[in-house]
Motif scaffolding. Structure first.
Motif: not given
Length: 504
Positions: A207-209, A255-261, A284-289
């Protein structure tokens, strides 16, 4: 190692609906093992328990959040009532129970018995207890619990009670497990009002991401999430899903997107004993995946496009054959071309389903329902008043087995349409199917004139029946027979194994 389906087929006679439910339980139980910090074993009766039959372990799951209790694989092993009295008690009474137990560890690096808490949880499907889920926890591991562990265990206890109630997992829950977040990725517990009572460090980091500056505890998760998501439509969808879970409706994966994450969310309804107890949200943060996922999705889309093009090409071939059949004046050639149209169309229908599938599996009920009108249309002119209907569920098959099975069904139906009735006669052809853990049984029956005297399937020179025999024995590993119907007509009896295939 044998699969769950193979073991159920080998040791039980469970109906298809029970097998499907156990598949859903196993499909979702890594989450339960992680939340419980425990090993999970799925036991089924290898016969009537009241007659002294043993139980057999058909699946096993180890936690990723704690050390395993069972160093050796238990799948395929059997146990008596003296070995596992808790499992037998849960099977017979339909109530969960727990007791301390010493578990021998068969490994040189773990030479001492593990003192474990063993809990037996009945797995209910409808009104019946069909299996027992054994939850084995190391006693030493359970003595010291952090805030995170207590939150995990409270959620695990609720889910176990829902398994005993028969309310978890549902079909929708199973659909949400593909690429679903795990407990260690991020865990949030909500009360019945949607307020966060606990958020794990990984969930808070995700959530901070997304742009959250404050802590999650004490906040309304739906409101907070909506304020972070970039797309207003996605934001409203997430809010609706969280509110649906709090109202007792099945949650799902988003799957959601917020501020590039990019973040995956999965909501779980918690309703032990049929009473709402809030909800759990996996994060789950999957930004890099995400970048690697796009490449895999591109390959998957390519495979589906290939199936789509094969379907189109087959339909073109069928159209050309149909045109040729209309122009030929030779009746025998016309019949042969018309049968070829039907066979090519059957294969094209399977590829059409595969072009819309993401897992190379085919829903045979949908394929057959599409083919029934086509089979009636290409029947001979004198039997246009024959009705074809389906009863029961054929289920889902892999692409490898779906094509020959669809071919067999269409050949048998067409054989009944063309040979069971006199010219201009009304009649009905029925496809009846029943699935168990071991078999798919299909009976194609008609109310026509029955088999001719001295008929033998093995000696028949009809091309369609020769195709059927070859596909059933060589491709499906099953059996086929033609018999007089109970009252009138003919029954084509098809049996296809669903578990382990002999000789493979």
């Amino acid at each position: 190692m044998s699969t769950l389906s193979e073991l159920l087929a080998e040791h039980t006679d469970l109906p298809g609906v029970a097998v499907d439910h156990l598949q859903r339980v196993v499909g979702d139980w890594q989450l339960l093992a992680d939340l419980s910090f425990a090993d999970l074993l799925l036991w089924v009766g290898a016969g009537p328990i009241t007659n002294g039959a043993d139980v057999v372990c058909v699946a096993q799951c180890r936690p990723t959040t704690a050390a395993t209790v069972h160093l050796e694989d238990k799948v395929g092993t059997t146990a008596s009532q003296d070995d596992h009295p808790q499992v037998f008690e849960a099977l017979v009474s339909g109530r969960a129970n727990r007791a301390d137990s010493d578990i021998e560890a068969k490994a040189v690096y773990h030479p001492y018995p593990v003192h474990a808490i063993r809990e037996a949880i009945p797995v209910r499907c409808g009104d019946d207890v069909i299996a027992v889920l054994a939850r084995d926890t190391d006693m030493e591991r359970s003595r010291v619990r952090s805030t995170l562990e207590m939150a995990y265990l409270a959620c695990a206890d609720d889910l176990c009670q829902m398994i005993a109630d028969g309310s978890f997992p549902t079909t929708e829950d199973r659909a949400a497990t593909h690429s679903s977040p795990r407990a260690g990725d991020g865990f949030i517990r909500l009360d019945t009002a949607g307020i966060v009572t606990y958020a794990s460090p990984n969930a808070l980091s995700a959530y901070h991401r997304m742009g959250l500056q404050a802590d999650l505890a004490g906040q309304d998760l739906a409101v907070t999430t909506r304020s972070l998501i970039t797309d207003p439509f996605d934001a409203q969808e997430v809010v609706g899903d969280i509110q649906a879970a709090l109202a007792g409706r099945t949650g799902r994966r988003m799957e959601v997107e917020a501020r590039g994450a990019t973040v995956l969310l999965r909501t779980l309804v918690l309703r032990p004993h049929g009473e709402l107890a809030g909800a759990a949200v996996l994060v789950r943060d999957v930004t890099e995946v995400k970048r690697r996922d796009r490449a895999l999705l591109s390959k998957d889309a390519t495979i589906r496009e290939i199936h789509h093009r094969v379907k189109n090409n087959l339909q073109t071939v069928a159209a050309l054959l149909r045109l040729q059949a209309r122009r030929t004046e030779n009746e025998e050639a016309q019949v042969a071309l018309t049968e070829s149209v039907r066979r090519v169309t059957s294969i094209a229908s399977v590829h059409e389903m595969l072009s819309m599938s993401v897992d190379e599996e085919v829903d045979l009920d949908e394929v057959v329902d599409r083919l029934l009108p086509i089979m009636a249309d290409v029947a001979t002119v004198h039997t246009t008043r024959i009705k074809v209907r389906r009863a029961g569920s054929l289920g889902v098959f892999s692409a490898e087995r779906a094509t020959p099975l669809v071919m067999v069904l269409t050949e048998l139906v067409q054989n009944a349409i063309e040979h069971a009735f006199d010219s201009g006669e009304n009649g009905t052809v029925t496809i009846r199917s029943e699935r168990s853990a071991r078999w798919l049984d299909v009976i194609i029956s008609d109310d026509g004139r029955g088999l001719p005297p001295g008929f033998s399937l093995e000696a028949s020179d009809r091309l369609g029946l020769q195709i059927v025999r070859t596909l059933v024995t060589a491709e499906l590993g099953g059996s086929i027979g033609l018999h007089p119907g109970a009252d009138v007509g003919t029954d084509a009896v098809l049996r296809v194994p669903l578990g382990r295939r002999s000789g493979r």
